[in-house]
Design a protein around this motif. Structure first.
Motif, PDB file in Angstrom:
ATOM      1  N   GLY A   1       2.494   5.821  -7.391  1.00  0.00           N
ATOM      2  CA  GLY A   1       1.370   6.002  -8.296  1.00  0.00           C
ATOM      3  C   GLY A   1       1.007   4.750  -9.057  1.00  0.00           C
ATOM      4  N   ILE A   2       1.737   3.665  -8.851  1.00  0.00           N
ATOM      5  CA  ILE A   2       1.402   2.375  -9.455  1.00  0.00           C
ATOM      6  C   ILE A   2       0.248   1.772  -8.651  1.00  0.00           C
ATOM      7  N   THR A   3      -0.674   1.098  -9.309  1.00  0.00           N
ATOM      8  CA  THR A   3      -1.784   0.490  -8.576  1.00  0.00           C
ATOM      9  C   THR A   3      -1.259  -0.560  -7.598  1.00  0.00           C
ATOM     10  N   ALA A   4      -2.034  -0.806  -6.526  1.00  0.00           N
ATOM     11  CA  ALA A   4      -1.628  -1.808  -5.543  1.00  0.00           C
ATOM     12  C   ALA A   4      -1.445  -3.174  -6.189  1.00  0.00           C
ATOM     13  N   GLY A   5      -2.342  -3.514  -7.139  1.00  0.00           N
ATOM     14  CA  GLY A   5      -2.202  -4.792  -7.842  1.00  0.00           C
ATOM     15  C   GLY A   5      -0.928  -4.844  -8.667  1.00  0.00           C
ATOM     16  N   GLY A   6      -0.596  -3.727  -9.328  1.00  0.00           N
ATOM     17  CA  GLY A   6       0.627  -3.673 -10.121  1.00  0.00           C
ATOM     18  C   GLY A   6       1.865  -3.790  -9.249  1.00  0.00           C
ATOM     19  N   VAL A   7       1.857  -3.090  -8.101  1.00  0.00           N
ATOM     20  CA  VAL A   7       2.980  -3.187  -7.165  1.00  0.00           C
ATOM     21  C   VAL A   7       3.160  -4.631  -6.715  1.00  0.00           C
ATOM     22  N   SER A   8       2.049  -5.293  -6.392  1.00  0.00           N
ATOM     23  CA  SER A   8       2.124  -6.677  -5.928  1.00  0.00           C
ATOM     24  C   SER A   8       2.730  -7.592  -6.991  1.00  0.00           C
ATOM     25  N   GLN A   9       2.326  -7.404  -8.252  1.00  0.00           N
ATOM     26  CA  GLN A   9       2.872  -8.223  -9.335  1.00  0.00           C
ATOM     27  C   GLN A   9       4.368  -7.983  -9.514  1.00  0.00           C
ATOM     28  N   HIS A  10       4.763  -6.712  -9.491  1.00  0.00           N
ATOM     29  CA  HIS A  10       6.186  -6.400  -9.657  1.00  0.00           C
ATOM     30  C   HIS A  10       7.013  -6.946  -8.496  1.00  0.00           C
ATOM     31  N   LEU A  11       6.492  -6.820  -7.282  1.00  0.00           N
ATOM     32  CA  LEU A  11       7.221  -7.327  -6.118  1.00  0.00           C
ATOM     33  C   LEU A  11       7.357  -8.841  -6.171  1.00  0.00           C
ATOM     34  N   THR A  12       6.333  -9.515  -6.663  1.00  0.00           N
ATOM     35  CA  THR A  12       6.418 -10.976  -6.811  1.00  0.00           C
ATOM     36  C   THR A  12       7.539 -11.346  -7.770  1.00  0.00           C
ATOM     37  N   ALA A  13       7.636 -10.608  -8.888  1.00  0.00           N
ATOM     38  CA  ALA A  13       8.703 -10.878  -9.860  1.00  0.00           C
ATOM     39  C   ALA A  13      10.075 -10.563  -9.274  1.00  0.00           C
ATOM     40  N   LEU A  14      10.174  -9.443  -8.568  1.00  0.00           N
ATOM     41  CA  LEU A  14      11.457  -9.058  -7.968  1.00  0.00           C
ATOM     42  C   LEU A  14      11.866 -10.048  -6.878  1.00  0.00           C
ATOM     43  N   ARG A  15      10.883 -10.541  -6.140  1.00  0.00           N
ATOM     44  CA  ARG A  15      11.191 -11.521  -5.106  1.00  0.00           C
ATOM     45  C   ARG A  15      11.656 -12.832  -5.722  1.00  0.00           C
ATOM     46  N   SER A  16      11.019 -13.247  -6.811  1.00  0.00           N
ATOM     47  CA  SER A  16      11.430 -14.479  -7.492  1.00  0.00           C
ATOM     48  C   SER A  16      12.843 -14.367  -8.036  1.00  0.00           C
ATOM     49  N   ALA A  17      13.244 -13.145  -8.399  1.00  0.00           N
ATOM     50  CA  ALA A  17      14.585 -12.910  -8.929  1.00  0.00           C
ATOM     51  C   ALA A  17      15.631 -12.713  -7.833  1.00  0.00           C
ATOM     52  N   GLY A  18      15.190 -12.773  -6.575  1.00  0.00           N
ATOM     53  CA  GLY A  18      16.136 -12.622  -5.472  1.00  0.00           C
ATOM     54  C   GLY A  18      16.523 -11.191  -5.186  1.00  0.00           C
TER      55      GLY A  18
ATOM     56  N   THR B   1       0.827  -1.212   0.000  1.00  0.00           N
ATOM     57  CA  THR B   1       0.000   0.000   0.000  1.00  0.00           C
ATOM     58  C   THR B   1       0.857   1.255   0.000  1.00  0.00           C
ATOM     59  N   GLU B   2       1.904   1.263   0.831  1.00  0.00           N
ATOM     60  CA  GLU B   2       2.774   2.433   0.907  1.00  0.00           C
ATOM     61  C   GLU B   2       3.514   2.648  -0.414  1.00  0.00           C
ATOM     62  N   LEU B   3       3.981   1.582  -1.019  1.00  0.00           N
ATOM     63  CA  LEU B   3       4.683   1.707  -2.296  1.00  0.00           C
ATOM     64  C   LEU B   3       3.745   2.217  -3.389  1.00  0.00           C
ATOM     65  N   ALA B   4       2.507   1.763  -3.367  1.00  0.00           N
ATOM     66  CA  ALA B   4       1.538   2.254  -4.349  1.00  0.00           C
ATOM     67  C   ALA B   4       1.307   3.751  -4.164  1.00  0.00           C
TER      68      ALA B   4
END
Length: 336
Positions: free
Chosen positions: A287-304, A280-283
């Protein structure tokens, strides 16, 4: 120059001591030293960005950390050495340090809590009366405290600490031990084979006895230095690392070089994670939607590149060491 109110402790080096002087990192000591900051945040304005967030997370978690607070007193009492002993290896491993703490012999616990400057409280009395049970509870408490207050920040802290060690290793390689030991802060001076340290309790001259000196950079000791000169422990100096004054600064400008590789949104999120934050804070910030932030964070987390840490009802995301390396290689935000 020694700090106001300090006496001076002179540590005399032999050739053998110089040969055995080494560096180590200690997550357990950072944990203990951070408690001082949380107990008296007004005395540590440099760390206010961290302490304000950490206090909120502790409150939200409901963790009872009073025993830990009791064990980290203000002068004239001192922190018992056994709760954060000098590390035996150079590897920064909190799990290993907690294992060593849990295995502390009962007589050492009682001795450490029985001195004239030892802290006093009912909780500490229970630890002293039943060390095995008390240490098990203390280790569990420390693990929980770490996850809430320090784990999200550790990659950044560790990067700073390791950078300091590398800098001082280069000083030693290029200029020798004189330059290394003469550059440990304003409270420490090196002259004629003697290291003079501003100290709150000890004074006079001590010989290292061929054991060398363990040098431990520490974020939360700033601006002081802390020393261990207790028998049966490696002589240790905990000193503030270079760059600690900028550790908590937020620099969230878009790293363009990295954006060209992983995309603008993901690069922006990594830059924003100079301090751990929720989806929520990152969104809100980006200005990125909360759903978009969640998707990007999932990808970044998968990449370590991102880790997730739960703090009460919230999940906080922080950069990993791999992300710190990428941002450094691409040029820190604001560098160009």
């Amino acid at each position: 120059m020694p700090q106001r109110g300090c006496t001076v402790l002179d540590l005399a080096f032999s050739v053998r001591d110089l040969a055995r002087t080494r560096f180590a990192l200690s997550p357990l000591w950072e944990l203990v030293a951070s408690v001082r900051v949380l107990k008296h945040p007004a005395e540590h304005p440099l760390h206010h960005p961290w302490s304000a967030q950490a206090r909120r997370r502790l409150a939200a978690s409901g963790l009872d950390w009073h025993l830990l607070a009791d064990l980290v007193p203000q002068p004239p009492h001192s922190i018992p050495v056994f709760i954060a002993p000098p590390p035996t290896t150079s590897v920064a491993d909190l799990g290993l340090e907690l294992t060593v703490l849990r295995a502390t012999p009962p007589e050492q616990v009682r001795s450490g809590l029985g001195g004239a400057r030892a802290p006093r409280s009912e909780r500490i009395d229970r630890l002293r009366s039943d060390p095995r049970r008390g240490l098990a509870e203390l280790v569990e408490l420390m693990s929980a405290y770490w996850e809430i207050t320090l784990a999200p920040y550790w990659p950044r802290m560790r990067s700073l600490l390791e950078g300091d060690v590398l800098h001082r290793a280069r000083l030693f390689a290029e200029h020798g031990a004189d330059q290394l030991l003469g550059d440990l802060g304003s409270a420490v001076t090196w002259d004629d084979d003697t290291l003079s340290v501003g100290h709150h309790y000890a004074r006079g001259s001590r010989h290292l006895g061929g054991r060398g000196l363990l040098l431990v950079p520490s974020v939360f000791v700033w601006p002081r230095v802390f020393s261990v000169i207790t028998p049966n422990w490696q002589p240790t100096l905990r000193y503030p690392p270079r760059g600690v004054a900028t550790l908590w600064e937020r620099q969230s400008a878009l790293p363009q070089a990295l954006a060209a590789v992983i995309g603008r949104s993901r690069a922006r999120l990594l830059a924003e994670l100079d301090t751990p934050a929720s989806t929520t804070e990152l969104a809100r910030r980006t200005g990125i939607t909360a759903g978009g932030v969640s998707q990007h964070l999932t990808a970044l987390r998968s990449a370590g590149l991102v880790d997730a840490h739960r703090s009460g009802r919230y999940v906080l995301y922080g950069r990993t060491e791999a992300a710190e390396v990428l941002l450094t290689a691409a040029g820190r935000p604001g560098d160009g």
